[in-house]
Write an enzyme that holds these catalytic residues in place. Structure first.
Site, mmCIF file in Angstrom:
data_model
loop_
_atom_site.group_PDB
_atom_site.id
_atom_site.type_symbol
_atom_site.label_atom_id
_atom_site.label_comp_id
_atom_site.label_asym_id
_atom_site.label_seq_id
_atom_site.Cartn_x
_atom_site.Cartn_y
_atom_site.Cartn_z
ATOM 1 C CB SER A 66 -0.863 0.000 1.267
ATOM 2 O OG SER A 66 -1.493 1.248 1.434
ATOM 3 C CE1 TYR A 126 -3.967 -2.127 5.278
ATOM 4 C CE2 TYR A 126 -3.923 0.225 4.788
ATOM 5 C CZ TYR A 126 -4.005 -1.096 4.366
ATOM 6 O OH TYR A 126 -4.121 -1.377 3.028
HETATM 7 N N1 LIG Z 1 -8.748 -0.304 -1.137
HETATM 8 C C1 LIG Z 1 -7.704 0.477 -0.907
HETATM 9 O O1 LIG Z 1 -7.836 1.723 -0.805
HETATM 10 C C2 LIG Z 1 -6.328 -0.103 -0.829
HETATM 11 C C3 LIG Z 1 -5.223 0.771 -0.943
HETATM 12 C C4 LIG Z 1 -3.942 0.245 -0.889
HETATM 13 C C5 LIG Z 1 -3.749 -1.110 -0.718
HETATM 14 N N2 LIG Z 1 -4.826 -1.935 -0.581
HETATM 15 C C6 LIG Z 1 -4.565 -3.364 -0.405
HETATM 16 O O2 LIG Z 1 -5.123 -4.055 -1.510
HETATM 17 C C7 LIG Z 1 -5.398 -5.402 -1.113
HETATM 18 C C8 LIG Z 1 -6.792 -5.769 -1.578
HETATM 19 O O3 LIG Z 1 -7.731 -5.004 -0.843
HETATM 20 P P1 LIG Z 1 -9.097 -4.488 -1.450
HETATM 21 O O4 LIG Z 1 -9.076 -3.019 -1.447
HETATM 22 O O5 LIG Z 1 -9.405 -5.191 -2.721
HETATM 23 O O6 LIG Z 1 -10.087 -4.929 -0.270
HETATM 24 P P2 LIG Z 1 -11.331 -5.918 -0.267
HETATM 25 O O7 LIG Z 1 -12.282 -5.529 -1.349
HETATM 26 O O8 LIG Z 1 -11.801 -5.926 1.149
HETATM 27 O O9 LIG Z 1 -10.696 -7.341 -0.646
HETATM 28 C C9 LIG Z 1 -9.913 -8.060 0.274
HETATM 29 C C10 LIG Z 1 -9.689 -9.443 -0.299
HETATM 30 O O10 LIG Z 1 -8.876 -10.197 0.614
HETATM 31 C C11 LIG Z 1 -9.474 -11.459 0.831
HETATM 32 N N3 LIG Z 1 -9.123 -11.895 2.189
HETATM 33 C C12 LIG Z 1 -9.250 -11.208 3.347
HETATM 34 N N4 LIG Z 1 -8.850 -11.949 4.379
HETATM 35 C C13 LIG Z 1 -8.446 -13.136 3.870
HETATM 36 C C14 LIG Z 1 -7.931 -14.328 4.434
HETATM 37 N N5 LIG Z 1 -7.762 -14.450 5.756
HETATM 38 N N6 LIG Z 1 -7.625 -15.358 3.606
HETATM 39 C C15 LIG Z 1 -7.815 -15.260 2.283
HETATM 40 N N7 LIG Z 1 -8.289 -14.153 1.674
HETATM 41 C C16 LIG Z 1 -8.609 -13.111 2.474
HETATM 42 C C17 LIG Z 1 -10.977 -11.200 0.674
HETATM 43 O O11 LIG Z 1 -11.709 -12.365 0.341
HETATM 44 P P3 LIG Z 1 -12.520 -13.216 1.453
HETATM 45 O O12 LIG Z 1 -13.121 -12.243 2.407
HETATM 46 O O13 LIG Z 1 -13.523 -13.980 0.652
HETATM 47 O O14 LIG Z 1 -11.507 -14.119 2.088
HETATM 48 C C18 LIG Z 1 -10.974 -10.219 -0.490
HETATM 49 O O15 LIG Z 1 -10.900 -10.910 -1.720
HETATM 50 C C19 LIG Z 1 -5.204 -5.470 0.400
HETATM 51 O O16 LIG Z 1 -3.938 -6.050 0.677
HETATM 52 C C20 LIG Z 1 -5.197 -4.000 0.814
HETATM 53 O O17 LIG Z 1 -4.453 -3.796 1.987
HETATM 54 C C21 LIG Z 1 -6.109 -1.471 -0.651
#
Ligand SMILES: NC(=O)c1ccc[n+]([C@@H]2O[C@H](COP(=O)([O-])OP(=O)(O)OC[C@H]3O[C@@H](n4cnc5c(N)ncnc54)[C@H](OP(=O)(O)O)[C@@H]3O)[C@@H](O)[C@H]2O)c1
Length: 213
Positions: free
Chosen positions: A110, A122
């Site tokens: 991130s 975080y």
């Molecule tokens: N959104 C932002 O603004 C942002 C910015 C920078 C970085 N990120 C990073 O991008 C990545 C993806 O996040 P996102 O924004 O797409 O959030 P999201 O929509 O909440 O997706 C999170 C994903 O992680 C999976 N997950 C969570 N816990 C898990 C576990 N214990 N085992 C296996 N899978 C798991 C979830 O699937 P299930 O719940 O079905 O397991 C889901 O597919 C994360 O690492 C986040 O930190 C996000």
């Protein structure tokens, strides 16, 4: 291609969409914070497709709040998913990639893993993710295994939906009506990194919404 997460019905739906578009995807139910499940996920891919070209570590959770507004249960969840949930799949994947003589590990860290945003724990876990990526790259590059850290700013996903209501409201107020990145924007960055020739390692890609400070 394989897709892994805990909610397998969503993976099955996504795999069907990929199938309709002419691709092929194997849905695998796995919780990456469980070492045996993370290992099983990697073993299943190798069993079914004979190789592991790439490991894309995306799973992550975040309570984007100051330290004093984060509970100890939330610390644990972030450390479990964002750090152990990264290490376990990599631990399982590395011997396979070493034996193949190539591979690519992509870690979705991130922007808060490099710069400081108001999300102490975080941010700490994402600094760990970025540090692991860079350190691992230096360790295994000689084996032709590439490592890339993808470091986005705000992306419009379900990420905030998993936060406590008060934290979610504060984050949404901070973001206001800013035009956020889409998951497609992040996918484009990943695609760039993984389509470079074998001798090119894209170390870090940071992408922010234009309007995000
Ligand atoms: N959104 C932002 O603004 C942002 C910015 C920078 C970085 N990120 C990073 O991008 C990545 C993806 O996040 P996102 O924004 O797409 O959030 P999201 O929509 O909440 O997706 C999170 C994903 O992680 C999976 N997950 C969570 N816990 C898990 C576990 N214990 N085992 C296996 N899978 C798991 C979830 O699937 P299930 O719940 O079905 O397991 C889901 O597919 C994360 O690492 C986040 O930190 C996000």
């Amino acid at each position: 291609m394989a897709l892994a997460a805990r909610r397998v019905e969503r993976l099955t739906h996504l795999a069907a969409r990929i199938g309709q578009a002419g691709g092929e995807a194997l849905p695998i139910e796995a919780d990456v914070t469980e070492e045996a499940q993370a290992a099983g996920m990697v073993q299943r891919v190798v069993r079914e497709s004979g190789r592991l070209d790439m490991l894309l570590c995306v799973a992550g959770v975040g309570v984007a709040a100051p330290f004093q507004n984060t509970t100890t249960a939330e610390y644990r969840q972030m450390v479990d998913v964002n750090i152990l949930g990264l290490l376990y799949p990599i631990h399982a994947a590395l011997p396979v990639m070493k034996q193949q003589g190539d591979g690519h590990i992509v870690i979705v860290s991130s922007g808060t893993g490099r710069y400081i945003h108001p999300s102490t724990v975080y941010s700490g876990t994402k600094h760990a993710a970025s540090a692991i990526a860079e350190s691992l790259r230096r360790e295994i590059g000689k084996d032709f295994i590439r490592v890339t850290s993808i470091e986005p700013g705000a992306v419009k996903t379900e990420f905030t939906a998993h936060m406590r209501a008060d934290v979610r409201t504060a984050v949404e107020q901070r973001l206001g009506d800013m035009e956020q990145l889409t998951s497609g924007d992040v996918a484009g960055a990943i695609l760039y990194a993984v389509t470079q020739p074998r001798h090119v390692n894209v170390n870090i890609l940071t992408l922010y919404p234009t309007q995000q400070a």
